[in-house]
Scaffold this motif. Structure first.
Motif, PDB file in Angstrom:
ATOM      1  N   TYR A  25       0.669  -1.387  -0.199  1.00  0.00           N
ATOM      2  CA  TYR A  25       0.143   0.088  -0.175  1.00  0.00           C
ATOM      3  C   TYR A  25       0.421   1.072   0.388  1.00  0.00           C
ATOM      4  O   TYR A  25       2.252   1.219   0.505  1.00  0.00           O
ATOM      5  CB  TYR A  25      -1.341   0.023   1.229  1.00  0.00           C
ATOM      6  CG  TYR A  25      -2.180  -1.176   1.420  1.00  0.00           C
ATOM      7  CD1 TYR A  25      -2.853  -1.475   0.509  1.00  0.00           C
ATOM      8  CD2 TYR A  25      -1.651  -2.006   2.469  1.00  0.00           C
ATOM      9  CE1 TYR A  25      -3.062  -2.765   0.054  1.00  0.00           C
ATOM     10  CE2 TYR A  25      -2.395  -3.480   2.228  1.00  0.00           C
ATOM     11  CZ  TYR A  25      -3.741  -3.551   1.282  1.00  0.00           C
ATOM     12  OH  TYR A  25      -3.716  -4.370   1.211  1.00  0.00           O
ATOM     13  N   CYS A  26       0.039   2.390  -0.277  1.00  0.00           N
ATOM     14  CA  CYS A  26       0.737   3.363  -0.542  1.00  0.00           C
ATOM     15  C   CYS A  26       1.077   3.857   0.475  1.00  0.00           C
ATOM     16  O   CYS A  26       0.245   3.813   1.648  1.00  0.00           O
ATOM     17  CB  CYS A  26       0.063   4.745  -0.508  1.00  0.00           C
ATOM     18  SG  CYS A  26      -0.255   4.251  -2.778  1.00  0.00           S
ATOM     19  N   PRO A  27       2.169   5.068   1.022  1.00  0.00           N
ATOM     20  CA  PRO A  27       2.328   5.796   2.466  1.00  0.00           C
ATOM     21  C   PRO A  27       0.733   6.027   3.125  1.00  0.00           C
ATOM     22  O   PRO A  27       1.055   7.231   2.204  1.00  0.00           O
ATOM     23  CB  PRO A  27       3.541   6.296   2.469  1.00  0.00           C
ATOM     24  CG  PRO A  27       4.390   5.856   0.860  1.00  0.00           C
ATOM     25  CD  PRO A  27       3.232   5.314  -0.101  1.00  0.00           C
ATOM     26  N   GLY A  28       1.160   5.652   4.402  1.00  0.00           N
ATOM     27  CA  GLY A  28      -0.369   6.418   5.134  1.00  0.00           C
ATOM     28  C   GLY A  28      -1.874   6.040   4.710  1.00  0.00           C
ATOM     29  O   GLY A  28      -2.838   6.705   4.362  1.00  0.00           O
ATOM     30  N   CYS A  29      -1.782   4.703   3.598  1.00  0.00           N
ATOM     31  CA  CYS A  29      -3.103   4.599   2.884  1.00  0.00           C
ATOM     32  C   CYS A  29      -3.960   3.759   4.819  1.00  0.00           C
ATOM     33  O   CYS A  29      -3.137   3.529   5.184  1.00  0.00           O
ATOM     34  CB  CYS A  29      -2.775   3.277   2.652  1.00  0.00           C
ATOM     35  SG  CYS A  29      -4.302   2.178   1.490  1.00  0.00           S
ATOM     36  N   GLY A  30      -5.085   3.866   4.238  1.00  0.00           N
ATOM     37  CA  GLY A  30      -5.527   3.652   5.802  1.00  0.00           C
ATOM     38  C   GLY A  30      -5.748   1.804   5.454  1.00  0.00           C
ATOM     39  O   GLY A  30      -6.373   1.398   6.751  1.00  0.00           O
ATOM     40  N   HIS A  31      -5.404   1.278   4.590  1.00  0.00           N
ATOM     41  CA  HIS A  31      -6.271   0.044   4.590  1.00  0.00           C
ATOM     42  C   HIS A  31      -5.082  -0.862   5.450  1.00  0.00           C
ATOM     43  O   HIS A  31      -5.396  -2.296   6.457  1.00  0.00           O
ATOM     44  CB  HIS A  31      -5.141  -1.167   3.017  1.00  0.00           C
ATOM     45  CG  HIS A  31      -6.957  -0.437   1.546  1.00  0.00           C
ATOM     46  ND1 HIS A  31      -7.433  -1.545   2.346  1.00  0.00           N
ATOM     47  CD2 HIS A  31      -6.762  -0.503   0.941  1.00  0.00           C
ATOM     48  CE1 HIS A  31      -8.100  -1.792   1.140  1.00  0.00           C
ATOM     49  NE2 HIS A  31      -7.659  -0.734   0.382  1.00  0.00           N
ATOM     50  N   GLY A  32      -3.721   0.136   5.786  1.00  0.00           N
ATOM     51  CA  GLY A  32      -2.489  -0.960   6.324  1.00  0.00           C
ATOM     52  C   GLY A  32      -3.190  -0.623   7.545  1.00  0.00           C
ATOM     53  O   GLY A  32      -2.909  -1.884   8.385  1.00  0.00           O
TER      54      GLY A  32
ATOM     55  N   GLY B  17       7.507   6.363   5.580  1.00  0.00           N
ATOM     56  CA  GLY B  17       7.390   8.301   6.268  1.00  0.00           C
ATOM     57  C   GLY B  17       6.073   8.539   5.856  1.00  0.00           C
ATOM     58  O   GLY B  17       5.961  10.314   4.800  1.00  0.00           O
ATOM     59  N   CYS B  18       5.288   8.259   6.164  1.00  0.00           N
ATOM     60  CA  CYS B  18       3.953   9.067   5.710  1.00  0.00           C
ATOM     61  C   CYS B  18       3.629  10.070   6.791  1.00  0.00           C
ATOM     62  O   CYS B  18       2.912  10.994   6.903  1.00  0.00           O
ATOM     63  CB  CYS B  18       3.140   8.229   5.600  1.00  0.00           C
ATOM     64  SG  CYS B  18       2.249   6.751   7.595  1.00  0.00           S
ATOM     65  N   GLU B  19       4.340  10.022   7.934  1.00  0.00           N
ATOM     66  CA  GLU B  19       4.686  11.043   8.909  1.00  0.00           C
ATOM     67  C   GLU B  19       2.671  11.446   9.391  1.00  0.00           C
ATOM     68  O   GLU B  19       2.644  12.134  10.627  1.00  0.00           O
ATOM     69  CB  GLU B  19       4.512  12.495   7.763  1.00  0.00           C
ATOM     70  CG  GLU B  19       5.859  12.324   7.569  1.00  0.00           C
ATOM     71  CD  GLU B  19       6.017  13.643   7.003  1.00  0.00           C
ATOM     72  OE1 GLU B  19       5.448  14.897   7.539  1.00  0.00           O
ATOM     73  OE2 GLU B  19       6.137  14.444   5.329  1.00  0.00           O
ATOM     74  N   LEU B  20       1.653  10.319   9.888  1.00  0.00           N
ATOM     75  CA  LEU B  20       0.965  10.211  10.329  1.00  0.00           C
ATOM     76  C   LEU B  20       1.156  10.011  11.755  1.00  0.00           C
ATOM     77  O   LEU B  20       0.555  10.644  12.600  1.00  0.00           O
ATOM     78  CB  LEU B  20       0.505   8.983   9.958  1.00  0.00           C
ATOM     79  CG  LEU B  20      -0.588   8.773   8.652  1.00  0.00           C
ATOM     80  CD1 LEU B  20      -1.133   7.753   8.311  1.00  0.00           C
ATOM     81  CD2 LEU B  20      -1.383  10.266   8.271  1.00  0.00           C
ATOM     82  N   SER B  31       9.796  13.081  15.049  1.00  0.00           N
ATOM     83  CA  SER B  31      10.952  13.435  13.449  1.00  0.00           C
ATOM     84  C   SER B  31      11.061  12.875  12.058  1.00  0.00           C
ATOM     85  O   SER B  31      11.081  11.504  12.818  1.00  0.00           O
ATOM     86  CB  SER B  31      10.708  14.515  14.110  1.00  0.00           C
ATOM     87  OG  SER B  31      12.715  13.940  14.370  1.00  0.00           O
ATOM     88  N   LEU B  32      11.332  12.838  11.568  1.00  0.00           N
ATOM     89  CA  LEU B  32      11.232  12.502  10.080  1.00  0.00           C
ATOM     90  C   LEU B  32      13.098  12.322  10.290  1.00  0.00           C
ATOM     91  O   LEU B  32      13.691  13.568  10.604  1.00  0.00           O
ATOM     92  CB  LEU B  32      10.583  12.653   8.701  1.00  0.00           C
ATOM     93  CG  LEU B  32      10.257  12.992   8.012  1.00  0.00           C
ATOM     94  CD1 LEU B  32      10.095  13.031   6.597  1.00  0.00           C
ATOM     95  CD2 LEU B  32       9.734  11.327   8.312  1.00  0.00           C
ATOM     96  N   SER B  33      14.242  11.313   9.572  1.00  0.00           N
ATOM     97  CA  SER B  33      15.123  10.827   9.492  1.00  0.00           C
ATOM     98  C   SER B  33      15.480  12.080   8.770  1.00  0.00           C
ATOM     99  O   SER B  33      15.438  12.251   7.332  1.00  0.00           O
ATOM    100  CB  SER B  33      15.850   9.891   9.783  1.00  0.00           C
ATOM    101  OG  SER B  33      15.466   9.447   7.915  1.00  0.00           O
ATOM    102  N   GLN B  42      11.933   8.731   3.353  1.00  0.00           N
ATOM    103  CA  GLN B  42      12.527   8.519   5.419  1.00  0.00           C
ATOM    104  C   GLN B  42      12.241   8.262   5.901  1.00  0.00           C
ATOM    105  O   GLN B  42      10.685   8.073   5.602  1.00  0.00           O
ATOM    106  CB  GLN B  42      12.069  10.476   5.125  1.00  0.00           C
ATOM    107  CG  GLN B  42      13.836  11.669   4.677  1.00  0.00           C
ATOM    108  CD  GLN B  42      13.064  12.557   4.516  1.00  0.00           C
ATOM    109  OE1 GLN B  42      12.185  13.260   3.648  1.00  0.00           O
ATOM    110  NE2 GLN B  42      14.200  13.413   5.579  1.00  0.00           N
ATOM    111  N   TYR B  43      12.895   7.994   7.275  1.00  0.00           N
ATOM    112  CA  TYR B  43      11.886   7.550   8.122  1.00  0.00           C
ATOM    113  C   TYR B  43      11.813   7.833   9.829  1.00  0.00           C
ATOM    114  O   TYR B  43      12.919   9.134   9.704  1.00  0.00           O
ATOM    115  CB  TYR B  43      12.300   5.782   8.221  1.00  0.00           C
ATOM    116  CG  TYR B  43      13.871   5.819   8.836  1.00  0.00           C
ATOM    117  CD1 TYR B  43      15.109   6.030   8.281  1.00  0.00           C
ATOM    118  CD2 TYR B  43      14.365   6.321   9.458  1.00  0.00           C
ATOM    119  CE1 TYR B  43      16.444   5.553   8.257  1.00  0.00           C
ATOM    120  CE2 TYR B  43      15.849   6.506  10.591  1.00  0.00           C
ATOM    121  CZ  TYR B  43      16.876   6.253   9.218  1.00  0.00           C
ATOM    122  OH  TYR B  43      18.208   6.304   9.644  1.00  0.00           O
TER     123      TYR B  43
END
Lengths: 254, 74
Positions: A25-32, B17-20, B31-33, B42-43
């Motif tokens: 899944y894409c980064p930040g996706c709600g599926h995960g 690295g979605c930043e949520l 914070s992000l690396s 970036q993690y």
């Protein structure tokens, strides 16, 4: 390593029922988040060997690569039909289908409605992000009025394209349905509520009360062409006023 | 020393690295690396020491990369 990081201080860790594979899944996706919540519930209830999942066609088609339980993959939209078969063959097992809005609300509306109307004792997890994810951002039945997608580049015009479909409200009217709720996973508080709803639905299934549906309002950063944080903001400000959270139908006396 | 102290362990190779988690953290200690992992993302790293172990970050993490520990000092 500090003295805080030791097993007796553990507050939260990835459920063991969720595989270590990196999700596509894409980064930040709600599926995960929903995969993780479902697997937490399975782990807490100790039903890893007693639950069968049905995956749809869509972004979550590979859910069986991430959930360490028995799973089957259905034809597009037919997860509820396959779920019906599995539940009737193994009535003592828990059965759930995991479907997105393109699978459940578009091509699979017929199968879903009839499975709900028959009162099949299974759980449907309905991920509603208001857009087609896997096929790259076409308009879904649940797309909000005025929303721009690749197939509604000037915004969804209700005169020609119809109104957004509230599947949960529609299904709640059917007599075979026991429990319908709408949740979201955009904030920690909503995530906790969503997990509770999933657990409740599985308990109702065990009691044989009827068809249960947990709709999860989710985000789609890639196809809404924004960052995950902006996508969650879109969910909060645009989607949640239309798709109101909360229980839509609960069994009598519960 | 704070009464409740927490610490997070982040599986940086699986982080996207979605930043949520950074937005969800009430004590703003993530914070992000400055570097990237093997997949080019970036993690997230723990940058502050005021973590309370509330697990908000782990709850919203779509990839379940965060493990949370909390210790109560008596």
């Amino acid at each position: 390593m500090s003295d805080i990081v030791c097993p007796e201080n553990l507050v939260y860790k990835k459920p063991s029922t969720l595989k270590d594979a990196i999700m596509h899944y894409c980064p930040g996706c709600g599926h995960g988040v929903v995969h993780k919540l479902m697997m937490e519930v399975v782990e807490e209830m100790g039903i890893q060997n007693d639950i069968i999942g049905i995956t749809p066609v869509g972004c979550s088609v590979f859910a069986y690569n991430y959930m360490d339980i028995d799973m089957e993959q259905a034809a597009h939209g037919r997860a509820c039909a396959l779920g019906t078969a599995v539940k009737r063959l193994y009535p003592e097992k828990y059965v759930f289908t995991y479907q997105g809005d393109g699978d459940l609300a578009a091509i699979g509306t017929c199968e879903t409605m009839h499975a709900a109307n028959r009162g099949e004792k299974m759980l449907t997890i309905f991920i509603n992000n208001g857009i087609y994810g896997m096929t790259s951002g076409q308009m879904a039945p649940t797309t909000l009025e005025g929303a721009k997608t690749t197939t509604s580049p000037y915004g969804r015009d209700v005169e020609t394209m119809g109104y957004p479909l509230r599947i949960s409200e529609l299904i709640a009217n059917l007599p075979g349905v026991a429990y319908v709720t709408r949740q979201a996973v955009n904030t920690p508080a909503n995530v906790r509520k969503c997990k509770k709803a999933l657990k409740t639905a599985l308990e109702y299934q065990k009691q044989g009360l009827g068809y249960c549906m947990v709709e999860v309002v989710s985000n789609c950063p890639s196809n809404n062409k924004c960052t995950p944080l902006e996508a969650n903001k879109f969910v909060e400000e645009q989607m949640l006023p239309f798709y109101k959270l909360g229980d839509i139908k609960v069994p009598e006396g519960k | 020393m704070a009464k409740v102290v927490g610490e997070v362990v982040i599986d940086t190779e699986r982080c996207k690295g979605c930043e949520l988690c950074i937005a969800a953290c009430p004590s703003k200690c993530l914070s992000l690396s400055n570097s990237i992992n093997v997949h080019g993302f970036q993690y997230t790293v723990q940058s502050g020491d005021n973590c309370t172990g509330c697990a908000s970050c782990a709850l919203v993490c779509p990839d379940a990369v965060i493990t949370v520990y909390r210790k109560v000092n008596k």
